[in-house]
Design a protein around this motif. Structure first.
Motif, PDB file in Angstrom:
ATOM      1  N   ARG A  94       0.794  -1.237   0.000  1.00 24.50           N
ATOM      2  CA  ARG A  94       0.000   0.000   0.000  1.00 24.50           C
ATOM      3  C   ARG A  94       0.822   1.281   0.000  1.00 24.50           C
ATOM      4  O   ARG A  94       0.387   2.273  -0.557  1.00 24.50           O
ATOM      5  CB  ARG A  94      -0.931   0.026   1.221  1.00 24.50           C
ATOM      6  N   ASN A  98       3.573   4.074  -3.859  1.00 26.65           N
ATOM      7  CA  ASN A  98       3.246   5.494  -3.982  1.00 26.65           C
ATOM      8  C   ASN A  98       4.365   6.420  -3.527  1.00 26.65           C
ATOM      9  O   ASN A  98       4.192   7.638  -3.548  1.00 26.65           O
ATOM     10  CB  ASN A  98       1.971   5.800  -3.186  1.00 26.65           C
ATOM     11  N   LEU A 103       7.670   5.985  -7.907  1.00 23.58           N
ATOM     12  CA  LEU A 103       7.004   6.585  -9.066  1.00 23.58           C
ATOM     13  C   LEU A 103       8.041   7.022 -10.093  1.00 23.58           C
ATOM     14  O   LEU A 103       7.857   6.843 -11.306  1.00 23.58           O
ATOM     15  CB  LEU A 103       6.136   7.770  -8.617  1.00 23.58           C
ATOM     16  N   SER A 123       1.136   9.900 -14.749  1.00 24.92           N
ATOM     17  CA  SER A 123       2.141   8.839 -14.608  1.00 24.92           C
ATOM     18  C   SER A 123       1.811   7.704 -15.563  1.00 24.92           C
ATOM     19  O   SER A 123       0.674   7.564 -16.012  1.00 24.92           O
ATOM     20  CB  SER A 123       2.170   8.325 -13.164  1.00 24.92           C
TER      21      SER A 123
END
Length: 125
Positions: A94, A98, A103, A123
């Protein structure tokens, strides 16, 4: 006696092999990232060893050497390990995807494969 010991040693062997796969995967995951992230993984591995030793010492001191104390110590030790493992799985699923560095890495991989252009907004999917 002997059967319980063999079962325990079998579990230890399975966990050791799984640990090898996880550590190899973790180093493979952070390999393409900047060097400071590989250093953080090495530091985390060392800290986890210290944490496990401290946990075992704490359960040994806290519950003593009696049969009941050893049983409670084992329950606490493995329960703490299980809770910590579940926390790590949650963070991996989770939180980690991020993080800005992850990323960035996804964008780098997409650019290398020709699936992303800096002119595209958002993205890569």
């Amino acid at each position: 006696g002997l059967v319980a010991m063999l079962i325990t040693l079998s579990f230890v062997a399975v966990i050791a092999v799984a640990n090898g796969f996880v550590q190899g995967s973790l180093f493979g995951l952070c390999g393409p990232l900047p060097l400071k992230y590989t250093s953080a993984v090495v530091l985390g591995t060392a800290v986890s060893g210290v944490f496990i030793c401290a946990l075992r010492i704490g359960t040994k001191v806290g519950f003593g050497d009696s049969a009941e104390g050893l049983t409670m110590g084992v329950y606490v030790y493995f329960s703490a390990g299980g809770v910590f493992s579940m926390l790590c799985i949650y963070l991996h699923q989770r939180v980690m995807p991020n993080l800005p560095i992850m990323l960035w890495q996804k964008k780098q991989e997409a650019m290398e494969q020709g699936e992303y252009s800096p002119l595209m907004k958002g993205s890569p999917s």
